[in-house]
Enzyme design. Structure first.
Site, PDB file in Angstrom:
ATOM      1  CB  CYS A  66      13.405   8.992   7.442  1.00  0.00           C
ATOM      2  SG  CYS A  66      14.230   8.501   5.946  1.00  0.00           S
TER       3      CYS A  66
ATOM      4  CD  GLU B  73      10.616  13.079  11.132  1.00  0.00           C
ATOM      5  OE1 GLU B  73       9.332  11.956  11.718  1.00  0.00           O
ATOM      6  OE2 GLU B  73      11.600  11.912  10.256  1.00  0.00           O
TER       7      GLU B  73
ATOM      8  CE  LYS C  98      -1.946   2.394   3.231  1.00  0.00           C
ATOM      9  NZ  LYS C  98      -1.833   3.519   2.642  1.00  0.00           N
TER      10      LYS C  98
ATOM     11  CD  GLU D 137      13.920   1.354   8.445  1.00  0.00           C
ATOM     12  OE1 GLU D 137      14.558   2.403   8.559  1.00  0.00           O
ATOM     13  OE2 GLU D 137      14.658   0.209   8.150  1.00  0.00           O
TER      14      GLU D 137
HETATM   15  P1  NAD Z   1       2.983   8.391   7.591  1.00  0.00           P
HETATM   16  O1  NAD Z   1       2.981   7.570   9.160  1.00  0.00           O
HETATM   17  O2  NAD Z   1       1.393   9.883   7.656  1.00  0.00           O
HETATM   18  O3  NAD Z   1       1.931   7.331   6.428  1.00  0.00           O
HETATM   19  C1  NAD Z   1       3.135   6.621   5.934  1.00  0.00           C
HETATM   20  C2  NAD Z   1       1.975   5.471   5.360  1.00  0.00           C
HETATM   21  O4  NAD Z   1       1.471   4.557   6.512  1.00  0.00           O
HETATM   22  C3  NAD Z   1       1.409   5.638   4.860  1.00  0.00           C
HETATM   23  O5  NAD Z   1       0.761   4.430   3.504  1.00  0.00           O
HETATM   24  C4  NAD Z   1      -0.209   5.640   5.402  1.00  0.00           C
HETATM   25  O6  NAD Z   1      -2.065   5.642   4.686  1.00  0.00           O
HETATM   26  C5  NAD Z   1       0.031   4.709   6.075  1.00  0.00           C
HETATM   27  N1  NAD Z   1      -0.340   5.030   7.411  1.00  0.00           N
HETATM   28  C6  NAD Z   1      -1.228   5.723   8.345  1.00  0.00           C
HETATM   29  N2  NAD Z   1      -2.186   5.023   9.623  1.00  0.00           N
HETATM   30  C7  NAD Z   1      -1.787   4.262   9.269  1.00  0.00           C
HETATM   31  C8  NAD Z   1      -2.689   2.552  10.331  1.00  0.00           C
HETATM   32  N3  NAD Z   1      -2.738   3.202  11.253  1.00  0.00           N
HETATM   33  N4  NAD Z   1      -2.086   1.241   9.900  1.00  0.00           N
HETATM   34  C9  NAD Z   1      -1.712   1.250   8.479  1.00  0.00           C
HETATM   35  N5  NAD Z   1      -0.999   2.245   7.859  1.00  0.00           N
HETATM   36  C10 NAD Z   1      -1.039   3.568   8.239  1.00  0.00           C
HETATM   37  O7  NAD Z   1       4.691   8.382   7.316  1.00  0.00           O
HETATM   38  P2  NAD Z   1       4.104  10.092   6.038  1.00  0.00           P
HETATM   39  O8  NAD Z   1       3.659  11.087   6.758  1.00  0.00           O
HETATM   40  O9  NAD Z   1       3.827   9.600   4.735  1.00  0.00           O
HETATM   41  O10 NAD Z   1       5.544   9.884   5.628  1.00  0.00           O
HETATM   42  C11 NAD Z   1       6.299  10.227   6.407  1.00  0.00           C
HETATM   43  C12 NAD Z   1       6.986  10.102   7.861  1.00  0.00           C
HETATM   44  O11 NAD Z   1       7.829   8.788   7.196  1.00  0.00           O
HETATM   45  C13 NAD Z   1       8.451  10.830   8.451  1.00  0.00           C
HETATM   46  O12 NAD Z   1       8.266  10.346   9.743  1.00  0.00           O
HETATM   47  C14 NAD Z   1       9.485  10.076   7.833  1.00  0.00           C
HETATM   48  O13 NAD Z   1      10.584  10.077   8.861  1.00  0.00           O
HETATM   49  C15 NAD Z   1       9.035   8.136   8.378  1.00  0.00           C
HETATM   50  N6  NAD Z   1      10.503   7.976   6.811  1.00  0.00           N
HETATM   51  C16 NAD Z   1      11.438   7.202   7.215  1.00  0.00           C
HETATM   52  C17 NAD Z   1      11.838   6.700   6.539  1.00  0.00           C
HETATM   53  C18 NAD Z   1      13.014   5.584   7.119  1.00  0.00           C
HETATM   54  O14 NAD Z   1      14.188   4.971   6.674  1.00  0.00           O
HETATM   55  N7  NAD Z   1      13.342   5.751   8.355  1.00  0.00           N
HETATM   56  C19 NAD Z   1      12.281   6.765   5.454  1.00  0.00           C
HETATM   57  C20 NAD Z   1      10.753   7.521   5.025  1.00  0.00           C
HETATM   58  C21 NAD Z   1      10.401   8.464   5.804  1.00  0.00           C
END
Ligand code: NAD
Length: 499
Positions: A290, A393, A176, A251
């Site tokens: 990130c 963050e 997803k 991650e």
């Molecule tokens: P997010 O947590 O809002 O969403 C990430 C994904 O999770 C999306 O596909 C979203 O639809 C899904 N999601 C949301 N709620 C959920 C739930 N209850 N159950 C299952 N899935 C759910 O994050 P974002 O805003 O899309 O991305 C930014 C974040 O991602 C930042 O915190 C960033 O640091 C992190 N990130 C980490 C890495 C890494 O390698 N550590 C890489 C890229 C981004």
């Protein structure tokens, strides 16, 4: 494929069963880029069922490793064939520059090639059992059905770090993508099909975190959940996965320090490099990374000169639509992200930080329409570890400045975070740079650089930045079970019990 048929389930492109759709917006002007399927739990279940059948009754898990590797290499070739088209899609969808989009496609290609090479060489081992009459081997097998949930900032890259090792390992999967930026992932799944990934092995479901991601995380037929995203969503995924004891890879976010010692700035070239890298660290992809080096921790004796040059250069960053020639920073990905950035800056100022530049949306222009989610690169000086902007963050174009006097103080500041994803140290004193790198509690540490990563080196975080690692041998191991087979070559009764 009409664009709202964005679910790829059991080898067929389909719309959401209940007919739901979602508009995907161009962050540069909030116009509609595409309409995709807005799926629900029933679509998710259908995809998981397909992956389960493909794993339990299909050929993929038992396909010879060399053949699976060949499919991955074909995917790599197709990514390069479609490089410009995918880079453009990624740039439009996320707001990042076209050049960053191209770099992403190349990095994704490298990940597919890396795992193709790795999997044919990581074949298990014979164990010395201490007896010539025992044959003992440790082998690797696929984990099963993998659920993958990815974020909006590096959609294609984050997907590839999961899809490539899982396919190499012989797993089946349901992915997803973020509902905000699903378009490049849809393209990737077309390429998987074209490269010969069999029906049911790789399934795609577009839709919101809840219900789609939530259902994937709790579904009893899923064996592993690999999630990349923010800490709050990651915690929900983990909680949903625990009752069925799924394997879990997380991650999550980062609050990444960039430590600059005065000696790094002793020469003009050193000073220029450290300032230049501090800008890259914080403002690439408008800080929506990130591993963004959002916390500059600079030695007090060079602070004034360093920050003055940083501010001068930050003010010259060319902001505009990512697809336009010469643009260095695109818009933020969404209105929500823009408003979050504004709130962090307002909060920091209320807590006593000094605004050195930015701190506002730019004047609208033809290149930066008022309807786009643009925000000026922002430098906040005189920040302290208690401030919210230092602790959380921000995921926007905000660079905070803290200072230190001693090496111990620098290390203490850099480690004072609940996260632990990445950090950097700039020093021309090699012993000091290595000493400090060794003391930083972060999954990746750069010395005199910021941001590069290698597919052959593990990526992941200490602390609340996550569980497990992607990339490198560990990134393949996440997608494999390990089995020990002990064979007695001279079976005979052991007579442990009486008779
Ligand atoms: P997010 O947590 O809002 O969403 C990430 C994904 O999770 C999306 O596909 C979203 O639809 C899904 N999601 C949301 N709620 C959920 C739930 N209850 N159950 C299952 N899935 C759910 O994050 P974002 O805003 O899309 O991305 C930014 C974040 O991602 C930042 O915190 C960033 O640091 C992190 N990130 C980490 C890495 C890494 O390698 N550590 C890489 C890229 C981004």
């Amino acid at each position: 494929m009409s664009v709202n048929e964005s679910n790829y389930i059991d080898g067929v492109w389909r719309p959401a069963a209940a007919g739901g759709t979602r508009e995907v917006l161009d962050p540069a002007d909030a116009s509609t880029l595409a309409v995709v399927a807005e799926s629900d739990a029933a679509d998710t279940d259908a995809a998981i069922d397909a992956a389960r059948r493909a794993f339990d009754a299909g050929d993929w898990p038992a396909t010879p490793v060399a053949e699976r590797a060949e499919v991955l290499r074909r995917v790599a070739g197709l990514l390069q064939r479609d490089r410009e088209e995918i880079a453009l899609t990624e740039s439009r969808d996320t707001g990042k520059t076209l050049e960053e989009g191209r770099v992403d496609v190349d990095d994704v290609t490298a990940a597919f090639r890396y795992f193709a090479d790795l999997v044919v060489n990581e074949t298990g081992r014979v164990v010395d059992a201490g007896s010539a009459e025992v044959h003992s081997v440790v082998t690797h097998e696929p984990v099963g059905v993998c659920a993958m949930i990815t974020p909006w900032n590096y959609p294609l890259l984050q997907a590839s770090w999961k899809v490539a090792p899982a396919l190499a390992a012989g797993d089946t999967l349901v992915l997803k993508p973020s509902e905000v930026t699903p378009l490049s992932t849809i393209h990737l799944f077309r390429l998987l099909a074209e490269a010969g990934v069999p029906a049911g092995v790789a399934n795609l479901v577009t839709g919101a975190g809840d219900p789609v991601g939530a259902r994937m995380s709790e579904h009893p037929d899923v064996d592993l959940v690999s999630f990349t995203g923010g800490l709050p969503s990651g915690v929900k995924v983990a909680q949903a996965a625990v009752p069925t004891v799924k394997k879990l890879a997380l991650e999550l976010g980062g609050k990444n320090p960039n430590v600059v010692f005065a000696d790094a700035c002793a020469t003009e070239e050193g000073f220029d490099t450290a300032v230049d890298q501090a800008l890259n660290a914080a403002f690439i992809h408008s800080g929506q990374v990130c591993s963004a080096g959002a916390r500059l921790i600079v030695e007090e004796s060079v602070r004034d000169r360093f920050v003055a040059e940083l501010v001068a250069r930050a003010q010259r960053i060319r902001l505009g639509r990512g697809t336009e020639e010469g643009v260095e920073c695109g818009p933020l990905v969404s209105r929500q992200q823009l408003e979050k950035t504004e709130a962090y800056v307002a909060g920091a100022l209320a807590e006593g930080a000094t605004l050195r530049c930015g701190g506002a949306r730019p004047e609208p222009s033809e290149k930066r329409p008022a309807s786009g989610y643009f925000y000026l690169p922002t430098v906040l000086d005189h920040c302290t570890r208690e401030m919210t902007v230092i602790r959380e963050e921000t995921f926007g174009p905000i660079l905070t400045v803290e200072t230190f006097r001693t090496e111990d103080e620098a290390v203490a500041l850099a480690n004072d975070t609940e996260y632990g994803l990445a950090g950097a140290v700039f020093s021309r004193d090699t012993a000091r740079a290595r000493r400090v790198a060794g003391r930083l509690r972060h999954g990746t540490v750069w010395i005199n650089d910021f941001h590069p990563y290698l597919p052959q080196a593990e990526w992941g975080g200490f602390g609340k930045s996550g569980i497990g690692r992607e990339l490198g041998p560990h990134g393949l191991a996440e997608y494999r079970e390990t089995k020990h087979v002990y064979e007695n070559l001279r079976p005979a009764p052991v007579r442990w019990f009486g008779g």
